[in-house]
Design a protein around this motif. Structure first.
Motif, PDB file in Angstrom:
ATOM      1  N   LEU A  94      65.145  32.953  23.948  1.00 41.25           N
ATOM      2  CA  LEU A  94      64.982  31.849  24.892  1.00 41.25           C
ATOM      3  C   LEU A  94      65.022  32.353  26.332  1.00 41.25           C
ATOM      4  O   LEU A  94      64.192  31.962  27.165  1.00 41.25           O
ATOM      5  N   GLU A 135      61.816  34.105  27.277  1.00 42.93           N
ATOM      6  CA  GLU A 135      60.721  33.172  27.539  1.00 42.93           C
ATOM      7  C   GLU A 135      60.902  32.496  28.896  1.00 42.93           C
ATOM      8  O   GLU A 135      59.935  32.291  29.645  1.00 42.93           O
ATOM      9  N   SER A 150      55.651  24.835  29.402  1.00 41.81           N
ATOM     10  CA  SER A 150      56.080  26.051  28.718  1.00 41.81           C
ATOM     11  C   SER A 150      57.594  26.079  28.544  1.00 41.81           C
ATOM     12  O   SER A 150      58.105  26.525  27.508  1.00 41.81           O
ATOM     13  N   ALA A 168      59.560  26.218  25.018  1.00 39.89           N
ATOM     14  CA  ALA A 168      60.512  27.292  24.708  1.00 39.89           C
ATOM     15  C   ALA A 168      61.804  26.718  24.141  1.00 39.89           C
ATOM     16  O   ALA A 168      62.363  27.240  23.165  1.00 39.89           O
TER      17      ALA A 168
END
Length: 359
Positions: free
Chosen positions: A319, A322, A342, A346
């Motif tokens: 996580l 990302e 995004s 995520a």
């Protein structure tokens, strides 16, 4: 600090005064002028006033007092006391003659080889009248020396070698890797780490008392948290918040800096972890617009939130990676709406991984 320090060689020849180009150091005590930035107004005037790094400060003070001061390289993040330490040392060594004995240059402005060949070499090669100063060797202070060109650094190396008997050099920078090894090897290095919360709080309380400010406990905690160990940043936020609000509260501090409040981050994180994509997107977009928040600030705070909550290490690492990619894309001006999508995606993947791990 592993370098071997040899006794200082002092040139005892008679001194003659001479003007030199560059930024002369202005020695001034605290002033009551309302227009003076508090960073300068409350800058430590003596070594004992420096907020932290007492081991480094005491080592430099001891070397100077024993006439064994080497060339110095102070490095570390901004606002950690590097410049304040050197200026306080110069005041102790030279007193009222500091303007004759110290050449201060900001290498981000004067960064080329011509500065080394003209201003620095002219100053180092001439004699200065100390008029009873405790220290007869001159000092060249190069702030932000990591901004100097490579050619200028190589030229400075030769100047340091040539004028070691009469001049000491103090280089200050944020990124020591940008200083050529030839210069690093000629200096004793000291790393100034970010200030811990205790020292930032102590110094802020000193300024708050001196200025007679009304600061709540939550406001003080917000100042310390947002400073991230940068004393300069803490004082700038304190002054700007005071100018905008009579009472420095947590909400006033966050409003003044444009940072999202902790309660807003908790709410956003709750939406990211629990709500469907469309609802999360709509609610985060709404709070972003309503409070004028930048997505990059939300992402930085959400990243810290991820570190605080319980989740499997592999899920956390994925996580955070990302989120870091999203922050990187934002730094290049990518569309915020796409990056918000995004971010929500995520967290949706992380949520699925958490559910799978629970089963």
């Amino acid at each position: 600090m592993a370098e071997v320090i040899s006794p200082m060689e002092v040139d005892n020849d008679g001194n003659a005064s001479r003007n030199f180009k560059g930024k002369n150091v202005v020695v001034s005590a605290g002033t009551d002028s309302k227009t003076t930035p508090w960073v300068e107004k409350h800058r430590p005037q003596s070594l004992s006033d420096v907020a932290a790094h007492r081991d480094i400060v005491e080592t430099i003070d001891r070397l100077a007092s024993s006439n064994r001061l080497p060339h110095l390289l102070l490095y570390g993040p901004p606002g950690t006391g590097k410049t304040s330490t050197i200026l306080a040392l110069a005041r102790k060594l030279y007193g009222s003659q500091m303007h004759n004995m110290v050449l201060e240059l900001n290498a981000s402005d004067d960064r080329g080889i011509d500065v080394v060949r003209q201003q620095i070499q002219d100053f180092a090669s001439t004699q200065s009248i100390s008029f009873g100063a405790k220290f007869s060797v001159k000092l060249v202070l190069l702030d932000e020396s990591d901004a100097m060109t490579k050619d200028a650094q190589f030229a400075l190396r030769r100047v340091i070698e040539k004028y070691t008997k009469s001049t000491r050099f103090a280089l200050i920078c944020n990124h020591v890797n940008k200083i050529i090894p030839a210069l690093q090897s000629r200096c004793t290095r000291f790393r100034f780490a970010p200030l811990d919360t205790v020292h930032v709080t102590e110094r802020l309380n000193h300024v708050i008392k001196a200025e007679g400010l009304d600061v709540t406990d939550s406001g003080l905690n917000a100042l310390v948290r947002l400073s991230n160990g940068d004393m300069r940043k803490a004082l700038n936020i304190l002054q700007s918040t005071h100018m905008a609000s009579q009472q420095v509260t947590e909400e006033a501090v966050y409003l003044c800096t444009g940072n999202p409040l902790p309660k807003d981050i908790e709410q956003i994180s709750h939406w990211l972890l629990n709500e469907p994509f469309t609802i999360s997107y709509r609610r985060i977009s709404d709070i972003k617009t309503r409070k004028g928040l930048a997505l990059v600030d939300i992402i930085r705070e959400v990243t810290m939130f991820v570190f605080r909550i319980m989740m499997p290490p592999d899920v956390r690492v994925q996580l955070i990676n990302e989120i870091s990619d999203i922050e990187y894309r934002l730094s290049f001006g990518c569309n915020e709406k796409l990056q918000l999508g995004s971010l929500i995606s995520a967290f949706a993947r992380a949520r699925s991984a958490l559910v799978a791990a629970a089963k």
